[in-house]
Structures are given as C-alpha cells and as structure tokens.
Design an enzyme around this catalytic site. Structure first.
Site, PDB file in Angstrom:
ATOM      1  N   ARG A 179      37.751  28.862  38.291  1.00 16.26           N
ATOM      2  CA  ARG A 179      37.452  29.737  37.282  1.00 16.26           C
ATOM      3  C   ARG A 179      37.299  29.336  35.825  1.00 16.26           C
ATOM      4  O   ARG A 179      37.975  28.187  35.754  1.00 16.26           O
ATOM      5  CB  ARG A 179      38.448  30.850  37.362  1.00 16.26           C
ATOM      6  CG  ARG A 179      38.645  31.447  38.744  1.00 16.26           C
ATOM      7  CD  ARG A 179      40.092  32.639  38.650  1.00 16.26           C
ATOM      8  NE  ARG A 179      39.938  33.359  39.777  1.00 16.26           N
ATOM      9  CZ  ARG A 179      40.699  33.159  40.808  1.00 16.26           C
ATOM     10  NH1 ARG A 179      41.501  31.657  40.606  1.00 16.26           N
ATOM     11  NH2 ARG A 179      40.977  33.640  41.830  1.00 16.26           N
ATOM     12  N   LYS A 203      45.457  32.069  39.580  1.00 18.89           N
ATOM     13  CA  LYS A 203      45.922  33.484  38.999  1.00 18.89           C
ATOM     14  C   LYS A 203      47.465  33.526  39.719  1.00 18.89           C
ATOM     15  O   LYS A 203      47.661  32.985  40.784  1.00 18.89           O
ATOM     16  CB  LYS A 203      45.098  34.577  39.667  1.00 18.89           C
ATOM     17  CG  LYS A 203      43.707  34.832  39.008  1.00 18.89           C
ATOM     18  CD  LYS A 203      43.052  36.060  39.398  1.00 18.89           C
ATOM     19  CE  LYS A 203      41.800  36.284  38.708  1.00 18.89           C
ATOM     20  NZ  LYS A 203      41.117  37.297  39.289  1.00 18.89           N
ATOM     21  N   HIS A 272      31.423  32.521  36.063  1.00 19.08           N
ATOM     22  CA  HIS A 272      31.286  33.068  37.518  1.00 19.08           C
ATOM     23  C   HIS A 272      30.236  32.768  38.161  1.00 19.08           C
ATOM     24  O   HIS A 272      30.617  32.508  39.447  1.00 19.08           O
ATOM     25  CB  HIS A 272      31.982  34.396  37.206  1.00 19.08           C
ATOM     26  CG  HIS A 272      32.566  35.176  38.623  1.00 19.08           C
ATOM     27  ND1 HIS A 272      33.657  34.709  38.880  1.00 19.08           N
ATOM     28  CD2 HIS A 272      31.970  35.837  39.231  1.00 19.08           C
ATOM     29  CE1 HIS A 272      34.005  35.402  39.910  1.00 19.08           C
ATOM     30  NE2 HIS A 272      32.936  36.118  40.323  1.00 19.08           N
ATOM     31  N   ARG A 275      30.300  29.472  39.665  1.00 20.32           N
ATOM     32  CA  ARG A 275      31.393  29.597  40.761  1.00 20.32           C
ATOM     33  C   ARG A 275      31.010  30.026  42.073  1.00 20.32           C
ATOM     34  O   ARG A 275      31.044  29.489  43.391  1.00 20.32           O
ATOM     35  CB  ARG A 275      32.762  30.384  40.302  1.00 20.32           C
ATOM     36  CG  ARG A 275      33.536  30.732  41.214  1.00 20.32           C
ATOM     37  CD  ARG A 275      34.769  31.366  40.410  1.00 20.32           C
ATOM     38  NE  ARG A 275      35.888  32.178  41.237  1.00 20.32           N
ATOM     39  CZ  ARG A 275      37.038  31.535  41.754  1.00 20.32           C
ATOM     40  NH1 ARG A 275      37.238  30.398  41.802  1.00 20.32           N
ATOM     41  NH2 ARG A 275      37.855  32.116  42.578  1.00 20.32           N
ATOM     42  N   HIS A 298      41.664  32.419  46.406  1.00 20.64           N
ATOM     43  CA  HIS A 298      41.743  33.832  46.710  1.00 20.64           C
ATOM     44  C   HIS A 298      42.764  34.110  47.684  1.00 20.64           C
ATOM     45  O   HIS A 298      43.039  33.559  48.500  1.00 20.64           O
ATOM     46  CB  HIS A 298      40.412  34.463  47.422  1.00 20.64           C
ATOM     47  CG  HIS A 298      39.228  34.387  46.563  1.00 20.64           C
ATOM     48  ND1 HIS A 298      38.082  34.541  46.921  1.00 20.64           N
ATOM     49  CD2 HIS A 298      38.978  34.529  45.228  1.00 20.64           C
ATOM     50  CE1 HIS A 298      37.029  34.453  45.930  1.00 20.64           C
ATOM     51  NE2 HIS A 298      37.821  34.799  44.850  1.00 20.64           N
ATOM     52  N   TYR A 307      32.402  37.341  47.724  1.00 22.38           N
ATOM     53  CA  TYR A 307      31.907  36.474  46.724  1.00 22.38           C
ATOM     54  C   TYR A 307      31.177  35.495  47.401  1.00 22.38           C
ATOM     55  O   TYR A 307      31.006  34.435  46.760  1.00 22.38           O
ATOM     56  CB  TYR A 307      33.058  35.864  45.868  1.00 22.38           C
ATOM     57  CG  TYR A 307      33.350  36.822  44.860  1.00 22.38           C
ATOM     58  CD1 TYR A 307      32.538  36.861  43.638  1.00 22.38           C
ATOM     59  CD2 TYR A 307      34.602  37.577  44.904  1.00 22.38           C
ATOM     60  CE1 TYR A 307      32.887  37.734  42.550  1.00 22.38           C
ATOM     61  CE2 TYR A 307      34.894  38.462  43.992  1.00 22.38           C
ATOM     62  CZ  TYR A 307      34.126  38.478  42.743  1.00 22.38           C
ATOM     63  OH  TYR A 307      34.574  39.436  41.691  1.00 22.38           O
TER      64      TYR A 307
END
Length: 326
Positions: A179, A203, A272, A275, A298, A307
């Site tokens: 990211r 994250k 993104h 990515r 993820h 994705y």
C-alpha cells in the site's frame, strides 16, 4: 455543585483521534478518514464547525434513525457505495467507543447496516503497460542524470536524485504490491538488500516480509546511492525522502503514479491500481490465493478474492494441468 462544562467538538475529535491512533493502531490514512467521517456526522447533526462548538446535545440526540438519515443524505449527494460502507464502519466504531466512554447512553449504531459492497475491480494494467510505466520512470531518471552531469548544479543534482527516488518507488510498489502508506512508512533497516525483502508494517500494526525482484533491487540501489542529496535533519531513517527532506508524502506518490501512467500512455490509475495490477500478474503467473493474501497483507482471504481475478487463460491452464478428465 459545579456543573460540568459541555464537551466541545475539538475535545471530542481529539479524544477520537487518540483512540484510533494509540488504542486501535490504525494507519494514518484510516485515522484521517474516520476523523473526517465523524466531523461530517457532527455537522449533519447540527454541531457547529468551530472547534469550540458544544457537542453534548448532539451526542445525546444521536439515534439509529439519525444515522440512517445521514447515510441517505450521503447517497443522495452521489457518494459511492464503497464510501458509504466505510463511513458506516467508522460510525459503528465510534458509536461503540462513545458508549464505553459514557458519551452516549447506548451503542446506537449496533444495528446500523452497511450497503452491499461494490465489487467492481479497479483499473488494472497489462504486464506490457506496467513495463511501459516503469520504463518511463527509468527514462526520466536517465535524462535527469544527463542533465545533472552537463549542468553541474545543485538543483540539477536534486532533480536527478528525485527522479531516481521516483523510479525506485514505482518499482517497489509494483514488485511488492504494498500500500502507498506502507511504502511511505518504510525505514532504511526495513530493506534487506541482500535477501531482497522488505519488512512492511501493515494495517493494525501487523508486520509482514515481502520479496522484490532484480529490477526493483537495481532501482533501489541507484536511489540509495543518491539519497544523501535529498537528506535533511528531518529525514531520519526514512527509506524514501521527500523534496523538503522529510518522509515522502503519500500524496506525492499518488501524483507520481498518475503522471507516469500518462507519460507511458497507460490507463490512469493510482497506487492502489498498481497494487492490484501486481497481485493480478502474480496470480496469473501461477501463485495461489493464500500466497497473494500474504503478499498483500490481507487478514481475510475474501478480501484477496475481491482484489485478484483469474484470467480465463490461467483458469484453462490450471484446469488442463490438474483435472484428470480435462
């Protein structure tokens, strides 16, 4: 008995910011988005835009009907389903926190439902288009080098260093699928140049190690050889340094991706999209979903499935190889 002063908008937002940053450990981008969502809700509820405006009454009057009206207003104004879903998530998080902090009498958003997610895939480059974008950045760096050697000025040298940094950032973005916030947060010790891996803080403060290949390694080495040109006391250990000497800003990276896509004649997309392109190309090359999940960081495989998409050609090849009656 002294009456307690009413809670102000500024005090509420500060407390919310601290909770998201220090207790939840969310990324800077998510904290900024969630804080903006709360600000928008407070304005909708009639709490003035001034930081000194009281919000006690607005919080006391907060209910499920009001939240649904706010979301309906967002929908009428043209917000995408993805934006409305994110704002719903932000306010559910806020409502739970506000109830625990006794700012509201109950968790009023507990039954708030988000709209169905928009499953349309973002723009994705073909391998040839991705190569053209990266080649455009490399060509710009080469032109900057020639100009720096001919001019011999400090400004020309900075321009060359900046173009090397840009080429390295694009190569790393595509090679690793990180990211943009993760890219900007990288420090020098995070790059294992011998093993060609990056230690990425994703994250929720989750750490993962992602590999990168030879082109990214070459671009990274070229940038690091000239990094000193842009370094200042504000740089610290930042792997990628901005024009003013501090850590590079995500907005600068987004602008770079858009600019290089235009220069290469590729579809317009942001970091993104790059990515997503990387994940798609890795999957098309034979990687399994679990591996791509680890690469992207993820927490849920369902997110990875959204994705990444399998091309018909890849599906046919796997079927022919694996199915006994193909």
């Amino acid at each position: 008995m002294t009456q307690q002063a009413p809670l102000t908008r500024g005090e509420l937002l500060d407390a919310w910011f601290r909770h998201l940053t220090h207790r939840r450990g969310l990324s800077e981008h998510t904290v900024r988005a969630y804080t903006g969502d709360l600000e928008d809700l407070l304005t909708f509820l009639g709490a003035g835009p001034q930081q000194s405006a009281p919000v006690t009454d607005a919080l006391a009057g907060l209910d499920l009907a009001g939240l649904r009206a706010w979301l309906a207003c967002l929908d009428a104004s043209g917000c995408s389903r993805a934006t409305i879903a994110r704002r719903s998530a932000a306010i559910r998080t806020f409502s739970s926190w506000a109830a625990r902090e006794a700012l509201t009498s109950s968790n009023v958003a507990a039954r708030l439902r988000s709209p169905r997610a928009d499953n349309r895939l973002p723009n994705v480059l073909t391998p040839a288009q991705a190569r053209a974008l990266l080649d455009a950045a490399a060509q710009e760096a080469e032109q900057a080098r020639e100009h720096a050697e001919a001019a011999g000025t400090r400004s020309a040298e900075r321009e060359w260093a900046t173009s090397l940094r840009d080429a390295a950032m694009l190569e790393v973005l595509y090679a690793t699928g990180v990211r943009v916030s993760e890219l900007c947060g990288l420090d020098l010790p995070d790059a294992n140049r011998r093993e060609r891996t990056l230690t990425v803080l994703g994250k929720g403060g989750k750490e993962r190690v992602v590999p990168y290949g030879t082109p990214a390694a070459r671009a990274l080495e070229a940038w690091l050889a000239q990094r000193r040109v842009l370094v200042s006391p504000r740089s610290g250990d930042a792997l990628f340094v901005g024009a003013r000497g501090g850590r590079v800003d995500p907005r600068a990276v987004r602008g770079l991706v858009h600019r290089m896509a235009a220069r290469a004649g590729a579809p317009d997309l942001g970091p993104h999209g790059l990515r997503h392109s990387a994940a798609t190309h890795v999957l098309s090359g034979g990687a399994d979903l679990r591996s791509v999940q680890e690469l992207l960081g993820h927490s849920s495989l369902a997110t990875t499935q959204r994705y990444t998409h399998v091309t018909p050609e890849r599906l046919r090849a796997v079927y022919d190889q694996a199915f006994p009656r193909a």
